[in-house]
Design an enzyme around this catalytic site. Structure first.
Site, short mmCIF file in Angstrom:
data_model
loop_
_atom_site.label_atom_id
_atom_site.label_comp_id
_atom_site.label_asym_id
_atom_site.label_seq_id
_atom_site.Cartn_x
_atom_site.Cartn_y
_atom_site.Cartn_z
N THR A 28 45.65 34.36 42.78
CA THR A 28 46.24 35.87 43.51
C THR A 28 45.99 36.37 44.58
O THR A 28 44.56 35.46 44.66
CB THR A 28 46.25 36.81 42.36
OG1 THR A 28 46.36 38.37 42.59
CG2 THR A 28 44.67 37.14 41.96
N ASP A 29 46.76 37.63 45.28
CA ASP A 29 46.16 37.60 46.51
C ASP A 29 45.41 38.40 46.71
O ASP A 29 45.07 39.08 47.06
CB ASP A 29 47.50 38.09 47.20
CG ASP A 29 48.45 39.26 46.19
OD1 ASP A 29 48.38 39.02 45.25
OD2 ASP A 29 49.45 39.61 47.40
N GLU A 30 45.08 39.01 44.71
CA GLU A 30 44.26 40.22 44.84
C GLU A 30 42.96 39.96 45.43
O GLU A 30 41.67 40.80 45.28
CB GLU A 30 44.79 40.79 43.34
CG GLU A 30 45.66 41.02 42.82
CD GLU A 30 45.78 42.19 41.91
OE1 GLU A 30 44.98 42.79 41.51
OE2 GLU A 30 47.41 41.70 40.94
N TYR A 45 39.90 42.10 36.96
CA TYR A 45 41.10 41.12 37.50
C TYR A 45 40.48 40.11 38.36
O TYR A 45 40.25 38.60 38.52
CB TYR A 45 41.96 41.22 37.09
CG TYR A 45 43.82 40.71 37.56
CD1 TYR A 45 43.14 39.19 36.44
CD2 TYR A 45 43.53 40.72 38.69
CE1 TYR A 45 44.61 38.55 37.18
CE2 TYR A 45 45.49 39.72 39.41
CZ TYR A 45 45.07 38.61 38.54
OH TYR A 45 45.62 37.18 38.63
N LYS A 86 38.94 36.25 38.79
CA LYS A 86 39.72 34.89 39.94
C LYS A 86 38.78 34.63 41.61
O LYS A 86 39.21 33.79 41.31
CB LYS A 86 41.47 35.95 39.98
CG LYS A 86 42.36 35.75 38.97
CD LYS A 86 42.39 34.68 38.02
CE LYS A 86 43.35 33.79 39.08
NZ LYS A 86 43.12 32.52 38.38
#
Length: 333
Positions: free
Chosen positions: A133-135, A158, A162
């Site tokens: 993810t870009d997060e 979260y 990741k």
């Protein structure tokens, strides 16, 4: 080729399985999914009679179960999408995110390393594709884009889980020579996304004539990517991406949350007739912002576009309307 896809009963995973099954008639696909609250096998019903598709209900946190499914299926490649992914849930209870996203990824890597090291082909001929993810990059200000060289700065349990899994995957390439690739994507949308995500929440609450919740003032910005374009990118990177590399996948399609909510309300007004007092936008209600809410995400997909000739084909208004229509059918049928 035999491909094992984790999280294949989820939103992106089920769309990816349909894409690969249709495009590669000589591929055998095993869908490995724990079947959590966010899973739904109904989207894959068209494949129930296919001899090239099978399903295994397996929790990737269970090392013995992972070993068995990998030893039995003997995949040539893995596309790993299984993850706990809802930020609000990670704030309320982070443990499942650490277990699934970090330990689960480790279990898959270790069992693949054991199988492929003793395989009939060269170790490097097998591939492990990690979908992230870009997060992991944290938050952007008003300008700039996330690239593959942006330093990691996760701000929620979260995104931290990741980021951790990304680093574990990277280490298996540099330490053991495993043929890995990683993709980091922006916010996906499209049919079959779980009800907890922003676009389904807006549609469901609007159709129920309930207040549409918007965090803070709705100023947070996200880059939206149509799920089928994301699946095409995963396909390209899995087959042709350079080993050990990361590729960012984005829509070049930034929207403030409040503007996106208003756009969805406009589509609902058009497709179902005007909402309460003539407009669904009258239901918009601002609620307390969530802790650590990143201001802005935006992806620079230049590397993917230039190296693999990926093209983002989405027409946002067209694809949003398809998405809204799909949920109208779901919530009103």
């Amino acid at each position: 080729m035999k491909i094992l896809i984790t999280g294949g009963a989820g939103f992106i995973g089920s769309n990816l399985i349909l894409h690969l099954h249709d495009k590669y008639p000589d591929y055998e696909i095993l869908n490995v999914d724990k079947l959590t609250y966010a899973s739904d096998l109904s989207y894959l019903k068209p494949l129930e009679s296919s001899e090239r598709y099978s399903f295994s209900q397996t929790d990737i946190v269970d090392r013995e179960a992972v070993r068995k499914v990998i030893q039995d299926f003997k995949p040539d490649g893995i596309i790993h999408l299984a993850a706990e992914s809802h930020v609000d849930n990670s704030i309320a209870g982070p443990e499942p995110f650490i277990l699934t996203n970090v330990l689960g990824t480790f279990n898959l890597l270790e069992e693949c390393r054991a199988l492929w090291s003793a395989g009939e082909k060269e170790f490097s001929a097998y591939r492990f594709h990690h979908v992230s993810t870009d997060e992991v990059y944290g938050t952007l200000g008003d300008t700039g884009l996330f690239s593959e060289t942006t330093p990691y700065a996760p701000n929620s349990p979260y995104s931290a889980s990741k980021a951790s899994s990304d680093f574990v995957v990277r280490s298996y390439h540099h330490t053991y020579g495993m043929n890995v690739v990683t993709t980091n994507c922006s916010n996906n949308y499209g049919p079959h996304q779980h009800d907890e995500k922003l676009i389904p929440v807006v549609i469901r609450t609007a159709l129920s004539k309930k207040p549409i919740p918007v965090y803070g003032k709705g100023e947070n910005i996200r880059d939206w990517l149509f799920v089928r374009d994301h699946c095409k990118a995963i396909d390209m990177v899995f087959h042709d991406g350079r080993s050990g590399e990361t590729y960012n996948v984005g829509g070049r399609n930034e929207w403030k949350n409040i503007d996106l909510v208003r756009a969805i309300c406009d589509e609902l007004n058009l497709l179902t007739g005007n909402g309460p007092d003539g407009d669904y936008k009258n239901l918009i209600t601002f609620v307390t912002d969530r802790p650590g809410h990143d201001l802005r995400y935006a992806i620079d997909a230049t590397k993917l576009e230039q190296e693999l000739c990926w093209q983002n084909t989405q027409d946002f208004r067209r694809d949003l309307r398809e998405t809204v229509n799909w949920y109208i059918q779901k919530y009103t049928s």
